[in-house]
Design a protein around this motif. Structure first.
Motif, PDB file in Angstrom:
ATOM      1  N   VAL A 196     -39.637 -13.699 -18.399  1.00 34.52           N
ATOM      2  CA  VAL A 196     -40.598 -12.941 -18.721  1.00 34.52           C
ATOM      3  C   VAL A 196     -39.750 -11.889 -19.475  1.00 34.52           C
ATOM      4  CG1 VAL A 196     -42.375 -11.074 -18.365  1.00 34.52           C
ATOM      5  CG2 VAL A 196     -42.215 -13.277 -16.917  1.00 34.52           C
ATOM      6  N   SER A 197     -40.249 -11.522 -20.985  1.00 31.47           N
ATOM      7  CA  SER A 197     -39.275 -10.605 -21.787  1.00 31.47           C
ATOM      8  C   SER A 197     -40.136  -9.365 -22.464  1.00 31.47           C
ATOM      9  CB  SER A 197     -38.666 -11.369 -23.046  1.00 31.47           C
ATOM     10  OG  SER A 197     -37.681 -12.424 -22.494  1.00 31.47           O
ATOM     11  N   THR A 198     -39.711  -8.256 -22.394  1.00 29.10           N
ATOM     12  CA  THR A 198     -40.554  -7.187 -23.071  1.00 29.10           C
ATOM     13  C   THR A 198     -39.328  -6.238 -23.909  1.00 29.10           C
ATOM     14  OG1 THR A 198     -41.410  -6.721 -20.888  1.00 29.10           O
ATOM     15  CG2 THR A 198     -41.311  -5.035 -22.544  1.00 29.10           C
ATOM     16  N   THR A 199     -39.805  -6.183 -25.027  1.00 31.56           N
ATOM     17  CA  THR A 199     -39.003  -5.565 -26.072  1.00 31.56           C
ATOM     18  C   THR A 199     -39.489  -3.898 -26.099  1.00 31.56           C
ATOM     19  OG1 THR A 199     -38.751  -7.683 -27.530  1.00 31.56           O
ATOM     20  CG2 THR A 199     -38.379  -5.335 -28.486  1.00 31.56           C
ATOM     21  N   VAL A 200     -38.471  -3.177 -26.147  1.00 29.58           N
ATOM     22  CA  VAL A 200     -38.862  -1.645 -26.057  1.00 29.58           C
ATOM     23  C   VAL A 200     -38.154  -0.913 -27.112  1.00 29.58           C
ATOM     24  CG1 VAL A 200     -38.994   0.392 -24.389  1.00 29.58           C
ATOM     25  CG2 VAL A 200     -38.984  -2.055 -23.554  1.00 29.58           C
ATOM     26  N   SER A 201     -38.600  -0.033 -28.098  1.00 29.67           N
ATOM     27  CA  SER A 201     -38.062   0.548 -28.859  1.00 29.67           C
ATOM     28  C   SER A 201     -37.799   2.025 -28.270  1.00 29.67           C
ATOM     29  CB  SER A 201     -39.219   0.901 -30.236  1.00 29.67           C
ATOM     30  OG  SER A 201     -39.526  -0.216 -30.590  1.00 29.67           O
ATOM     31  N   ALA A 219     -42.198   1.638 -21.306  1.00 29.78           N
ATOM     32  CA  ALA A 219     -42.738   0.254 -21.217  1.00 29.78           C
ATOM     33  C   ALA A 219     -43.153  -0.145 -19.674  1.00 29.78           C
ATOM     34  CB  ALA A 219     -41.885  -0.883 -21.390  1.00 29.78           C
ATOM     35  N   PHE A 220     -44.424  -0.345 -19.208  1.00 32.94           N
ATOM     36  CA  PHE A 220     -44.716  -0.910 -17.836  1.00 32.94           C
ATOM     37  C   PHE A 220     -44.474  -2.082 -17.479  1.00 32.94           C
ATOM     38  CE2 PHE A 220     -48.607  -0.193 -14.701  1.00 32.94           C
ATOM     39  CZ  PHE A 220     -47.606   0.298 -13.713  1.00 32.94           C
ATOM     40  N   MET A 221     -43.517  -2.410 -16.825  1.00 36.26           N
ATOM     41  CA  MET A 221     -43.102  -3.734 -16.519  1.00 36.26           C
ATOM     42  C   MET A 221     -43.314  -4.279 -14.963  1.00 36.26           C
ATOM     43  SD  MET A 221     -39.620  -3.586 -18.744  1.00 36.26           S
ATOM     44  CE  MET A 221     -38.868  -5.127 -18.256  1.00 36.26           C
ATOM     45  N   LYS A 233     -28.767  -1.719  -9.694  1.00 41.71           N
ATOM     46  CA  LYS A 233     -27.247  -1.697 -10.284  1.00 41.71           C
ATOM     47  C   LYS A 233     -27.042  -2.871 -10.971  1.00 41.71           C
ATOM     48  CE  LYS A 233     -25.288  -3.853  -6.141  1.00 41.71           C
ATOM     49  NZ  LYS A 233     -24.366  -3.858  -4.959  1.00 41.71           N
ATOM     50  N   ASP A 234     -27.751  -3.972 -11.064  1.00 39.45           N
ATOM     51  CA  ASP A 234     -27.516  -5.064 -11.974  1.00 39.45           C
ATOM     52  C   ASP A 234     -28.516  -4.954 -13.059  1.00 39.45           C
ATOM     53  OD1 ASP A 234     -25.626  -5.999 -10.175  1.00 39.45           O
ATOM     54  OD2 ASP A 234     -27.056  -7.024  -9.009  1.00 39.45           O
ATOM     55  N   PHE A 235     -29.336  -4.010 -13.275  1.00 37.93           N
ATOM     56  CA  PHE A 235     -30.306  -3.785 -14.330  1.00 37.93           C
ATOM     57  C   PHE A 235     -29.725  -4.424 -15.791  1.00 37.93           C
ATOM     58  CE2 PHE A 235     -33.872  -2.354 -16.608  1.00 37.93           C
ATOM     59  CZ  PHE A 235     -34.977  -2.886 -15.884  1.00 37.93           C
ATOM     60  N   SER A 236     -28.342  -3.900 -15.937  1.00 38.28           N
ATOM     61  CA  SER A 236     -27.791  -4.141 -17.483  1.00 38.28           C
ATOM     62  C   SER A 236     -27.948  -5.666 -17.646  1.00 38.28           C
ATOM     63  CB  SER A 236     -26.315  -3.476 -17.409  1.00 38.28           C
ATOM     64  OG  SER A 236     -26.250  -2.048 -17.256  1.00 38.28           O
ATOM     65  N   SER A 237     -27.805  -6.600 -16.836  1.00 36.19           N
ATOM     66  CA  SER A 237     -27.701  -7.978 -16.886  1.00 36.19           C
ATOM     67  C   SER A 237     -29.148  -8.373 -17.437  1.00 36.19           C
ATOM     68  CB  SER A 237     -27.492  -8.882 -15.779  1.00 36.19           C
ATOM     69  OG  SER A 237     -28.685  -8.475 -14.670  1.00 36.19           O
ATOM     70  N   LEU A 238     -30.154  -7.587 -17.327  1.00 34.91           N
ATOM     71  CA  LEU A 238     -31.437  -8.060 -18.211  1.00 34.91           C
ATOM     72  C   LEU A 238     -31.462  -7.893 -19.651  1.00 34.91           C
ATOM     73  CD1 LEU A 238     -33.776  -6.265 -15.283  1.00 34.91           C
ATOM     74  CD2 LEU A 238     -32.847  -8.929 -15.471  1.00 34.91           C
ATOM     75  N   TYR A 239     -30.713  -7.103 -20.102  1.00 37.61           N
ATOM     76  CA  TYR A 239     -30.745  -6.820 -21.704  1.00 37.61           C
ATOM     77  C   TYR A 239     -30.149  -8.086 -22.272  1.00 37.61           C
ATOM     78  CZ  TYR A 239     -30.720  -1.859 -20.919  1.00 37.61           C
ATOM     79  OH  TYR A 239     -31.111  -0.688 -20.547  1.00 37.61           O
ATOM     80  N   THR A 240     -31.209  -8.606 -23.073  1.00 32.58           N
ATOM     81  CA  THR A 240     -30.690  -9.741 -23.953  1.00 32.58           C
ATOM     82  C   THR A 240     -30.693  -9.499 -25.549  1.00 32.58           C
ATOM     83  OG1 THR A 240     -33.073 -10.608 -23.826  1.00 32.58           O
ATOM     84  CG2 THR A 240     -31.848 -11.723 -22.509  1.00 32.58           C
ATOM     85  N   THR A 247     -34.374  -5.588 -25.670  1.00 32.44           N
ATOM     86  CA  THR A 247     -35.230  -6.643 -24.980  1.00 32.44           C
ATOM     87  C   THR A 247     -34.678  -6.711 -23.549  1.00 32.44           C
ATOM     88  OG1 THR A 247     -35.909  -7.739 -27.144  1.00 32.44           O
ATOM     89  CG2 THR A 247     -36.324  -9.101 -25.162  1.00 32.44           C
ATOM     90  N   LEU A 248     -35.579  -6.614 -22.707  1.00 28.98           N
ATOM     91  CA  LEU A 248     -35.189  -6.944 -21.356  1.00 28.98           C
ATOM     92  C   LEU A 248     -35.823  -8.310 -20.679  1.00 28.98           C
ATOM     93  CD1 LEU A 248     -35.854  -3.390 -20.254  1.00 28.98           C
ATOM     94  CD2 LEU A 248     -33.826  -4.353 -20.440  1.00 28.98           C
ATOM     95  N   THR A 249     -35.202  -9.063 -20.260  1.00 24.64           N
ATOM     96  CA  THR A 249     -35.396 -10.322 -19.982  1.00 24.64           C
ATOM     97  C   THR A 249     -35.399 -10.557 -18.450  1.00 24.64           C
ATOM     98  OG1 THR A 249     -35.309 -11.411 -21.852  1.00 24.64           O
ATOM     99  CG2 THR A 249     -35.327 -12.912 -20.282  1.00 24.64           C
ATOM    100  N   ILE A 250     -36.426 -10.770 -17.573  1.00 26.65           N
ATOM    101  CA  ILE A 250     -36.308 -11.180 -16.176  1.00 26.65           C
ATOM    102  C   ILE A 250     -36.568 -12.620 -16.100  1.00 26.65           C
ATOM    103  CG2 ILE A 250     -37.347 -10.524 -13.779  1.00 26.65           C
ATOM    104  CD1 ILE A 250     -38.410  -7.926 -14.886  1.00 26.65           C
ATOM    105  N   THR A 251     -35.373 -13.183 -15.677  1.00 22.20           N
ATOM    106  CA  THR A 251     -35.541 -14.827 -15.472  1.00 22.20           C
ATOM    107  C   THR A 251     -35.764 -14.980 -14.064  1.00 22.20           C
ATOM    108  OG1 THR A 251     -33.597 -14.634 -17.277  1.00 22.20           O
ATOM    109  CG2 THR A 251     -34.029 -16.663 -15.924  1.00 22.20           C
TER     110      THR A 251
END
Length: 195
Positions: free
Chosen positions: A85-90, A95-97, A108-115, A187-191
């Motif tokens: 699930v991906s969300t693009t944020v300016s 953004a409500f995710m 602490k691992d949130f940086s890994s979601l940046y695609t 863009t944040l992607t939760i895999t």
């Protein structure tokens, strides 16, 4: 329990709040109950809404003040443990995710979601830092995290701290992500987690 309603959006009616990323405001729905008519209506309207909440979209359900506790059952297909699930944020967009998977995400691992894009940080929580906001039901306030970046140290920290947080976002829980002011689009992607 049963829905509690009135003729307007007030503290004595059940409500659903959906975040509108484009307008940066809530779209609110009320359980309208007046003169024998009961239905879900958009705030300010007295006709049944045709709006639908898409699968995977996050929302708040607010129980009417003074009403007895109730259970809310959502029926539908359980998301399969595959895909993303991906969300693009300016910049400065809120953004409500949600974490759609039945496993927690370590903040602490949130940086890994940046695609696309990279985290924007600073020495304290400010409009110049990427932020995560989680609602704390017990305290009725927001728990805020920010991307700390100072003197070669980068990490996700709880507001007011400068150490990596051990907090997690449970499966199914909604949260806000705010992109830093002046930052490029991200863009944040939760895999789905590995099976």
């Amino acid at each position: 329990g049963t829905p509690i309603g009135s003729g307007s959006l007030s503290g004595v009616t059940d409500q659903i709040w959906r975040w509108n990323t484009e307008t940066a405001a809530w779209t609110k729905y009320v359980w309208y109950s007046s003169r024998g008519t009961t239905l879900w209506a958009k705030q300010g309207e007295k006709v049944e809404t045709t709006d639908k909440i898409p699968a995977g979209e996050t929302f708040f359900f607010l129980r009417a003040g003074g009403a007895a506790t109730t259970s809310l059952t959502l029926a539908g297909a359980v998301k399969q443990m595959e895909g993303a699930v991906s969300t693009t944020v300016s910049a400065m967009q809120l953004a409500f995710m949600a974490n759609p998977w039945p496993t927690p995400i370590a903040v602490k691992d949130f940086s890994s979601l940046y695609t696309a894009g990279t985290p924007a940080g600073g020495g304290s929580l400010s409009s110049g830092t990427d932020q995560i906001w989680r609602w704390n039901r017990e305290a009725s306030t927001w728990t805020k995290y920010f991307y700390y970046s100072s003197r070669g140290t980068t990490l996700w920290a709880l507001q007011g701290q400068k150490v990596a947080t051990e907090d997690t976002i449970p499966g199914g829980e909604g949260f806000f992500f705010q992109r830093a002011g002046g930052a490029s689009q991200a863009t944040l992607t939760i895999t789905a987690p590995s099976k």
